[in-house]
Design an enzyme around this catalytic site. Sequence first.
Site, short mmCIF file in Angstrom:
data_model
loop_
_atom_site.label_atom_id
_atom_site.label_comp_id
_atom_site.label_asym_id
_atom_site.label_seq_id
_atom_site.Cartn_x
_atom_site.Cartn_y
_atom_site.Cartn_z
N SER A 131 0.83 -1.20 0.00
CA SER A 131 0.00 0.00 0.00
C SER A 131 0.87 1.26 0.00
O SER A 131 1.92 1.30 0.63
CB SER A 131 -0.91 0.02 1.24
OG SER A 131 -1.68 1.19 1.28
N LYS A 185 -5.12 -6.44 2.80
CA LYS A 185 -4.97 -5.37 1.80
C LYS A 185 -6.31 -5.05 1.16
O LYS A 185 -6.62 -3.88 0.88
CB LYS A 185 -3.97 -5.80 0.73
CG LYS A 185 -3.76 -4.78 -0.39
CD LYS A 185 -3.29 -3.44 0.15
CE LYS A 185 -2.70 -2.55 -0.93
NZ LYS A 185 -3.57 -2.28 -2.06
N HIS A 188 -8.24 -3.04 3.64
CA HIS A 188 -7.56 -1.73 3.69
C HIS A 188 -8.04 -0.86 2.54
O HIS A 188 -8.37 0.32 2.73
CB HIS A 188 -6.04 -1.96 3.60
CG HIS A 188 -5.24 -0.74 3.26
ND1 HIS A 188 -4.64 0.04 4.21
CD2 HIS A 188 -4.93 -0.18 2.06
CE1 HIS A 188 -4.00 1.04 3.63
NE2 HIS A 188 -4.16 0.93 2.32
N ASN A 189 -8.11 -1.41 1.33
CA ASN A 189 -8.57 -0.64 0.18
C ASN A 189 -10.05 -0.28 0.32
O ASN A 189 -10.47 0.81 -0.07
CB ASN A 189 -8.35 -1.43 -1.11
CG ASN A 189 -6.91 -1.39 -1.57
OD1 ASN A 189 -6.02 -1.03 -0.81
ND2 ASN A 189 -6.67 -1.78 -2.80
N GLU A 192 -10.36 2.62 2.46
CA GLU A 192 -9.92 3.80 1.70
C GLU A 192 -11.05 4.31 0.79
O GLU A 192 -11.20 5.52 0.60
CB GLU A 192 -8.69 3.45 0.88
CG GLU A 192 -7.89 4.65 0.41
CD GLU A 192 -6.55 4.24 -0.15
OE1 GLU A 192 -5.53 4.83 0.26
OE2 GLU A 192 -6.49 3.33 -1.00
#
Length: 386
Positions: A131, A185, A188-189, A192
């Site tokens: 990231s 991940k 996490h995205n 975001e």
Amino acid sequence: MTEPRATIGLTGLAVMGRNLARNIARHGHPVAVHNRTTSRMTSLLAEHGGEGDFVGAESLVELVASVRRPRAIVVMVKAGAPTDAVIDELVLLLDEGDIVVDAGNAHVADTLRRQQALEGRGLHFAGMGVSGGEVGALEGPSIMVGGSDHAYEVLGPVMESIAAQVDGTPCCAHVGPDAAGHFVKMVHNGIEYADMQLIAESFDLLRSVLGLEPAEIAEVFREWNGGDLESFLIEMTAEVLAHTDAATGRPFVDVVRDVAEQKGTGRWTVQSALDLGVPITGIAEATFARSLSGTPRSGRPPGRCSRPPRRPSRSTATSSSTRSAPRCTPPRWSPTRRASTRSPPAPRSTAGRSTWARWPPSGAAAASSGRSSWTGSGRRTPTSRT
């Protein structure tokens, strides 16, 4: 035969792979580099060969031969079929105990499938989330590694050294086995996505309600970035809002297409949450908003005024009769009107029994009574246990 000298190998030298290789070399790790189009590999060595120890490879055979055992080969190519094609070629060249690392935004199901297939060949497969974008790949990304303990023992020293550092601690961790790295991940995205949706809606409120111009909103975001909201996204928002289009002289945000596409990680996050029964409404709504904006031909209505009214300053405020009328039609629903038509709830009887309040007791009342009841007078009163 020349003794292999590279600590790690990397194939796929698009922007992310190129910068990650440079980061590895800058931190003193000899890195073997390969790309299907050889010119990308040679240009990397010509432009940045002085940053560290690079070993150029014109084929995957040369790449594998350049890395010390147990070999770790990082794959930085497009997710999906291209990644499968590279892995299929690599497994024929690697030996038992070697490691294949997928550092792309792969679907968790694909990572699990690849891990199981390579395990049957005596190889280790690590799904590694990276990231920070192209700048982070070069200057210090956040790295989430999933896979076996053996895989992290080999990868850990390299990845921890190139990761971003916070108070002396690297932003790199072995988050779990199998596809754990790509799962983290993915989430996490998804988070975001929600962050970016909040930023977009904040901009819309500042412009549509307060009538601020993009340059003024940029100053608001710069102020926010100096406090608790400091982040890369807030910083970049301020930069974008302050930018002027050179061709038209207008704010860039008014010229750029009103379309936000996606690569899939937000959608996968929502799908996983549905499967697990976990409510993530913010991420889901952000994903739906992207889907809506990414399909302009579907006949979607405009999301806001084309140009909101300018907020009058205090010194030049005029009467309401001379102010320009907003271009947006106000909403039909009125919170005030609706609130005025609602009747207060009927008092709840407490005769003959103790009832819980509309909210649990807290503070001194909870300490003294342990329970409280709701009375018709609208007050919470202690009751004894029966």
